[in-house]
Scaffold this active site. Structure first.
Site, PDB file in Angstrom:
ATOM      1  N   SER A  17     -78.840  15.034   9.944  1.00 26.54           N
ATOM      2  CA  SER A  17     -79.234  13.681   9.535  1.00 26.54           C
ATOM      3  C   SER A  17     -80.153  13.745   8.323  1.00 26.54           C
ATOM      4  CB  SER A  17     -79.950  12.970  10.669  1.00 26.54           C
ATOM      5  OG  SER A  17     -80.508  11.772  10.169  1.00 26.54           O
ATOM      6  N   HIS A  42     -74.975  13.093   7.951  1.00 26.39           N
ATOM      7  CA  HIS A  42     -75.214  11.868   8.723  1.00 26.39           C
ATOM      8  C   HIS A  42     -76.208  11.011   7.931  1.00 26.39           C
ATOM      9  CE1 HIS A  42     -75.330   9.463  12.410  1.00 26.39           C
ATOM     10  NE2 HIS A  42     -76.633   9.332  12.187  1.00 26.39           N
ATOM     11  N   ASP A  44     -78.278   7.560   7.786  1.00 25.68           N
ATOM     12  CA  ASP A  44     -78.810   6.469   8.605  1.00 25.68           C
ATOM     13  C   ASP A  44     -79.194   5.288   7.735  1.00 25.68           C
ATOM     14  OD1 ASP A  44     -78.773   7.528  11.316  1.00 25.68           O
ATOM     15  OD2 ASP A  44     -80.183   9.039  10.569  1.00 25.68           O
ATOM     16  N   MET A  46     -80.654   1.558   7.742  1.00 21.75           N
ATOM     17  CA  MET A  46     -81.458   0.649   8.582  1.00 21.75           C
ATOM     18  C   MET A  46     -81.907  -0.537   7.745  1.00 21.75           C
ATOM     19  SD  MET A  46     -83.826   3.409  10.562  1.00 21.75           S
ATOM     20  CE  MET A  46     -83.197   5.030  11.059  1.00 21.75           C
ATOM     21  N   HIS A  75     -74.022   5.745   9.499  1.00 16.11           N
ATOM     22  CA  HIS A  75     -74.426   5.084  10.743  1.00 16.11           C
ATOM     23  C   HIS A  75     -75.178   3.814  10.380  1.00 16.11           C
ATOM     24  CE1 HIS A  75     -77.213   5.476  14.557  1.00 16.11           C
ATOM     25  NE2 HIS A  75     -76.447   4.402  14.602  1.00 16.11           N
ATOM     26  N   MET A  77     -77.234   0.856  11.148  1.00 12.39           N
ATOM     27  CA  MET A  77     -78.129   0.190  12.099  1.00 12.39           C
ATOM     28  C   MET A  77     -78.567  -1.105  11.433  1.00 12.39           C
ATOM     29  SD  MET A  77     -80.079   3.627  13.324  1.00 12.39           S
ATOM     30  CE  MET A  77     -79.463   4.515  11.899  1.00 12.39           C
ATOM     31  N   MET A 150     -76.111   6.863  21.301  1.00 15.52           N
ATOM     32  CA  MET A 150     -77.492   7.095  20.862  1.00 15.52           C
ATOM     33  C   MET A 150     -78.294   7.709  22.008  1.00 15.52           C
ATOM     34  SD  MET A 150     -77.983   6.200  17.685  1.00 15.52           S
ATOM     35  CE  MET A 150     -79.763   6.429  17.713  1.00 15.52           C
ATOM     36  N   ASP A 184     -76.627  11.360  19.000  1.00 18.41           N
ATOM     37  CA  ASP A 184     -77.559  11.223  17.884  1.00 18.41           C
ATOM     38  C   ASP A 184     -78.940  10.872  18.420  1.00 18.41           C
ATOM     39  OD1 ASP A 184     -78.809  10.652  15.479  1.00 18.41           O
ATOM     40  OD2 ASP A 184     -77.700   8.792  15.106  1.00 18.41           O
TER      41      ASP A 184
END
Ligand code: DX5
Ligand code: ZN
Length: 231
Positions: A17, A42, A44, A46, A75, A77, A150, A184
């Site tokens: 990540s 990966h 992330d 957000m 990913h 979020m 998750m 994850d």
């Protein structure tokens, strides 16, 4: 060989990540983690709304894609993944994953999956928070290439692994789900093999990989332990 093992057709994928990388030196970090054996990056994303933290958006993902060789596992979020399907697909997402919590009905899941596929991503994923019952994803398993379980509450790296979530991964394999199952959050030398043993094939680790003194040795050890755990 039992029913769970028979569905494990995917080789183990280690997905470091980038949340834990040195963002000021992103190109060097991408090169380093690829040289050390990371399979997917990966990423992330957000929005400060679905989760209490804000990270990066499509322009930065595009720069990461330009500098990377490995596929981007993005990913999301974020509260409105459909709105951003095209920008993230065009930025270079290979896997694009949204959260079931923001698409709670069957129709919303179908619309989101369609939007992602129309945008041209190679794989569509659906993610579940630790508090979301895994049975809720059951009716969607035929529509997605990946389920992300998750194992921490989303928002931050470096949190402790929530072991209860392992039963979700096992449940997905018991249903005969043959797509990718990704775990994850809080994966390390102790918890990562347990994820593989439960049936996960995509293993995300941020702090355990970027915080390691020997990144290559750590990734190799993770892969070995995961391979052994699923035998
Ligand atoms: C958490 C993110 C994770 C995080 C994992 O919201 O989705 O991908 O970076 O970090 P570690 O491995 O440090 O728990
Ligand atoms: Zn993540």
């Amino acid at each position: 060989m039992g029913a769970i093992q028979e569905t494990l057709v995917h080789p183990i994928t280690i997905a470091p990540s980038l949340l834990s990388c040195d963002f000021a030196n992103i190109a060097a970090e991408l090169e380093r983690v690829e040289a050390c054996g990371g399979d997917w990056h990966h990423v992330d994303v957000m929005d400060g709304h679905f989760v209490p933290n804000i990270t990066i958006g499509p322009p930065v993902v595009e720069k990461i894609h330009a500098a990377a060789t490995a596929p981007l596992d993005v990913h999301l979020m974020i509260t409105d993944p459909r709105k951003y399907a095209k920008p993230f697909a065009e930025a270079g997402a290979h896997v694009l994953t949204f959260h079931l919590e923001v698409a709670p009905t069957r129709q919303e899941v179908l619309d989101t999956v369609d939007a992602f596929r129309d945008a041209g991503v190679a794989k569509v994923g659906i993610a579940l928070n630790p508090d979301t019952p895994v049975e809720r994803v059951g009716e969607h398993l035929g529509d997605v290439d990946l389920v992300l379980v998750m194992s921490v509450d989303p928002g931050f790296g470096g949190q402790p692994f929530l072991a209860d979530t392992l039963t979700k991964t096992a449940w997905l394999r018991e249903q005969g789900y043959a797509g990718h199952v990704e775990m994850d959050g809080g994966l390390n030398a102790e918890t990562l093999p347990r994820c593989a043993e439960a049936g996960a094939d995509v293993l995300v680790a941020g702090s355990a990989i970027f915080g390691a003194d020997d990144m290559a040795g750590t990734i190799a050890a993770f892969r070995r332990a995961a391979d052994e755990a699923r035998r």
